[in-house]
Design a protein around this motif. Structure first.
Motif, PDB file in Angstrom:
ATOM      1  N   LYS A  23     -16.702  15.004  34.770  1.00  0.00           N
ATOM      2  CA  LYS A  23     -17.897  15.783  35.110  1.00  0.00           C
ATOM      3  C   LYS A  23     -17.858  17.134  34.405  1.00  0.00           C
ATOM      4  O   LYS A  23     -18.891  17.701  34.065  1.00  0.00           O
ATOM      5  N   GLN A  24     -16.660  17.644  34.186  1.00  0.00           N
ATOM      6  CA  GLN A  24     -16.511  18.938  33.520  1.00  0.00           C
ATOM      7  C   GLN A  24     -17.052  18.873  32.084  1.00  0.00           C
ATOM      8  O   GLN A  24     -17.846  19.732  31.686  1.00  0.00           O
ATOM      9  N   GLN A  26     -19.130  16.674  30.823  1.00  0.00           N
ATOM     10  CA  GLN A  26     -20.567  16.410  30.888  1.00  0.00           C
ATOM     11  C   GLN A  26     -21.317  17.697  31.223  1.00  0.00           C
ATOM     12  O   GLN A  26     -22.377  17.962  30.667  1.00  0.00           O
ATOM     13  N   GLY A  27     -20.744  18.484  32.112  1.00  0.00           N
ATOM     14  CA  GLY A  27     -21.352  19.773  32.456  1.00  0.00           C
ATOM     15  C   GLY A  27     -21.450  20.703  31.262  1.00  0.00           C
ATOM     16  O   GLY A  27     -22.446  21.405  31.076  1.00  0.00           O
ATOM     17  N   ARG A  68     -25.998   9.491  30.609  1.00  0.00           N
ATOM     18  CA  ARG A  68     -24.970  10.239  31.357  1.00  0.00           C
ATOM     19  C   ARG A  68     -25.461  11.648  31.694  1.00  0.00           C
ATOM     20  O   ARG A  68     -25.148  12.174  32.745  1.00  0.00           O
ATOM     21  N   THR A  69     -26.232  12.238  30.792  1.00  0.00           N
ATOM     22  CA  THR A  69     -26.790  13.564  31.060  1.00  0.00           C
ATOM     23  C   THR A  69     -27.691  13.512  32.287  1.00  0.00           C
ATOM     24  O   THR A  69     -27.587  14.362  33.176  1.00  0.00           O
ATOM     25  N   GLN A  71     -27.645  11.283  34.711  1.00  0.00           N
ATOM     26  CA  GLN A  71     -26.803  11.029  35.885  1.00  0.00           C
ATOM     27  C   GLN A  71     -26.161  12.326  36.374  1.00  0.00           C
ATOM     28  O   GLN A  71     -26.110  12.582  37.576  1.00  0.00           O
ATOM     29  N   TYR A  72     -25.684  13.149  35.438  1.00  0.00           N
ATOM     30  CA  TYR A  72     -25.030  14.403  35.795  1.00  0.00           C
ATOM     31  C   TYR A  72     -26.024  15.357  36.472  1.00  0.00           C
ATOM     32  O   TYR A  72     -25.724  15.923  37.529  1.00  0.00           O
ATOM     33  N   MET A  75     -26.822  14.193  39.927  1.00  0.00           N
ATOM     34  CA  MET A  75     -25.706  14.438  40.839  1.00  0.00           C
ATOM     35  C   MET A  75     -25.660  15.906  41.264  1.00  0.00           C
ATOM     36  O   MET A  75     -25.512  16.218  42.446  1.00  0.00           O
ATOM     37  N   VAL A  76     -25.833  16.810  40.302  1.00  0.00           N
ATOM     38  CA  VAL A  76     -25.798  18.245  40.626  1.00  0.00           C
ATOM     39  C   VAL A  76     -26.960  18.612  41.551  1.00  0.00           C
ATOM     40  O   VAL A  76     -26.779  19.380  42.508  1.00  0.00           O
ATOM     41  N   TRP A 123     -30.116  23.367  39.919  1.00  0.00           N
ATOM     42  CA  TRP A 123     -28.680  23.211  39.713  1.00  0.00           C
ATOM     43  C   TRP A 123     -28.014  24.526  39.344  1.00  0.00           C
ATOM     44  O   TRP A 123     -26.817  24.589  39.163  1.00  0.00           O
TER      45      TRP A 123
END
Length: 130
Positions: A23-24, A26-27, A68-69, A71-72, A75-76, A123
């Motif tokens: 996650k880091q 991706q963040g 994935r972006t 999804q991230y 999630m946030v 976020w």
């Protein structure tokens, strides 16, 4: 394209999945899109140096991926909504000793006065005390 590297030290090398599911990293990729003066990064990677007499250097990373972006970001946003509802838990462990945010942690007195959740970008937490 541009790349973001995060230097890590560890007793052993990371597994290839460490980057894939990070996650880091991706963040970092998502956050790099927020600054128009800086080109967004296409790759984020850990540069891992092992703590040995003869250290190994390993690079494990991920490429930007729109799925994935999304999804991230989803999630946030979910986590931010849970925080707004006061449904969150302290994940206290040994990292707390050197955490840069330990004085802003919600376990510290007065933390509620320090943060405001932005409505336009849910976020992002603004630090209202600055």
């Amino acid at each position: 394209g541009r790349a973001i590297f995060d230097l890590k030290t560890a007793f052993r090398q990371y597994s290839p999945d460490a980057a894939k599911f990070s996650k880091q990293l991706q963040g970092y990729l998502v956050e790099s899109q927020q600054y128009p003066k800086i080109n967004r990064a296409d790759i984020a990677a850990f540069v891992v140096v092992t703590k040995k007499k003869k250290p190994n250097i390993q690079i494990v990373g991920v490429r930007r991926d729109s799925h994935r972006t999304q999804q991230y970001v989803d999630m946030v946003c979910r986590v931010t909504e849970l925080v707004r509802q006061k449904v969150f838990y302290l994940n206290q462990d040994d990292h707390c000793k050197w955490c840069d945010f330990r004085y802003r942690c919600y376990q510290m007195r007065g933390w509620k006065k320090r943060y405001v959740v932005r409505k336009d970008r849910p976020w992002v937490l603004d630090e209202s005390f600055k």
